[in-house]
Write an enzyme that holds these catalytic residues in place. Structure first.
Site, PDB file in Angstrom:
ATOM      1  N   SER A 127       6.240  -1.779  -1.957  1.00 41.47           N
ATOM      2  CA  SER A 127       6.102  -2.678  -3.150  1.00 41.47           C
ATOM      3  C   SER A 127       5.203  -2.250  -4.165  1.00 41.47           C
ATOM      4  O   SER A 127       4.232  -2.873  -4.465  1.00 41.47           O
ATOM      5  CB  SER A 127       5.829  -4.311  -2.835  1.00 41.47           C
TER       6      SER A 127
ATOM      7  N   SER B 163       0.076   4.227   4.759  1.00 43.40           N
ATOM      8  CA  SER B 163      -1.192   3.612   4.639  1.00 43.40           C
ATOM      9  C   SER B 163      -1.848   2.755   6.061  1.00 43.40           C
ATOM     10  O   SER B 163      -3.069   2.496   6.102  1.00 43.40           O
ATOM     11  CB  SER B 163      -1.628   2.919   3.412  1.00 43.40           C
ATOM     12  N   GLY B 164      -0.880   2.533   6.859  1.00 41.49           N
ATOM     13  CA  GLY B 164      -0.929   1.759   7.945  1.00 41.49           C
ATOM     14  C   GLY B 164      -0.439   0.350   7.925  1.00 41.49           C
ATOM     15  O   GLY B 164      -0.630  -0.431   8.610  1.00 41.49           O
ATOM     16  N   LYS B 165       0.277  -0.220   7.020  1.00 42.45           N
ATOM     17  CA  LYS B 165       0.909  -1.203   6.723  1.00 42.45           C
ATOM     18  C   LYS B 165       1.760  -1.768   7.961  1.00 42.45           C
ATOM     19  O   LYS B 165       1.301  -2.830   8.542  1.00 42.45           O
ATOM     20  CB  LYS B 165       1.872  -1.515   5.627  1.00 42.45           C
ATOM     21  N   SER B 166       2.706  -0.991   8.311  1.00 41.60           N
ATOM     22  CA  SER B 166       3.648  -1.488   9.343  1.00 41.60           C
ATOM     23  C   SER B 166       2.716  -1.657  10.722  1.00 41.60           C
ATOM     24  O   SER B 166       2.798  -2.563  11.383  1.00 41.60           O
ATOM     25  CB  SER B 166       4.761  -0.649   9.683  1.00 41.60           C
TER      26      SER B 166
ATOM     27  N   GLY C  90       1.013  -1.130  -0.057  1.00 44.80           N
ATOM     28  CA  GLY C  90      -0.110  -0.020   0.025  1.00 44.80           C
ATOM     29  C   GLY C  90       0.872   1.279   0.059  1.00 44.80           C
ATOM     30  O   GLY C  90       2.220   1.154   0.101  1.00 44.80           O
ATOM     31  N   LEU C  91       0.229   2.505   0.033  1.00 49.60           N
ATOM     32  CA  LEU C  91       1.017   3.559  -0.149  1.00 49.60           C
ATOM     33  C   LEU C  91       1.686   3.917   1.121  1.00 49.60           C
ATOM     34  O   LEU C  91       1.411   3.394   2.181  1.00 49.60           O
ATOM     35  CB  LEU C  91      -0.166   4.916  -0.499  1.00 49.60           C
TER      36      LEU C  91
END
Length: 206
Positions: free
Chosen positions: A110, A40-43, A36-37
């Site tokens: 990615s 965006s909240g991935k981590s 995701g951008l």
């Protein structure tokens, strides 16, 4: 495409089967690929899910984009070629972790579909589960949340090739799961992710 440069090498098979490691850990090794951008909240979601799994007695680990660039990928920048190599290396490392029996979360922007698809094929060819999770959030919301101020720097021209501003992001076409963080809290998103992992049967030996 990465070419094989090493010569005079032979693959050595060990004496322990993947099923034995899964049985020992009481789970099935897999890679859960969060994309995701930036911001965006991935981590946050990945580390929340990791913590919850550890508390439940499961072995999990997060491969985080920024953390990896402090070590393994410290020699890579953000050009398209370096981004490709960054994801290639992580795909290989995640595959090793999954083969070892870990539930491995990768938290990487990615941005290119082709690179994510290569990571998927790498796992599929090895018979390992690969779950692509799209962390969806509009760029403006990500910029508002951005704790590092990177969007503002990128828009001011201080950071070249910044995904979502001056570099592209290609959304997944067929992810296993979509978590919209414009609507979900990190805790709720992590809970949905864990529910999906459980439904896939990964919390028992494969």
């Amino acid at each position: 495409m990465t070419t094989q440069r090493a010569t005079n090498i032979t693959w050595h098979s060990g004496h322990v089967a993947r099923a034995d490691r899964n049985k020992l850990l009481g789970q099935q090794g897999a890679t859960i690929w969060l994309t995701g951008l930036p911001s965006s909240g991935k981590s946050t979601i990945a580390f929340t899910a990791e913590h919850a799994l550890i508390e439940r007695g499961h072995l999990a680990y997060v491969l985080d984009g920024d953390n990896i660039r402090h070590g393994l990928n410290k020699n890579l920048g953000f050009s398209p070629a370096d981004r490709e190599e960054n994801i290639r290396r992580i795909g290989e490392v995640a595959k090793l972790f999954a083969d070892a029996g870990l539930l491995t979360f990768t938290s990487f922007i990615s941005p290119y579909r082709a690179d994510r698809d290569k990571a998927r094929r790498l796992h599929e060819e090895a018979g390992l589960p690969f779950i692509e999770v799209f962390i969806r959030a509009p760029a403006e919301l990500c910029a508002q949340r951005d704790p590092k101020g990177l969007y503002a720097k990128a828009r001011a021209g201080l950071i070249p090739e910044f995904t979502g501003v001056s570099a592209p992001y290609e959304e997944p076409l067929n992810p296993e799961l979509v978590l919209d963080t414009s609507e979900l809290t990190p805790e709720k998103a992590a809970a949905i992710l864990l529910e999906y992992i459980e439904k896939r049967g990964l919390l028992k030996p494969g």
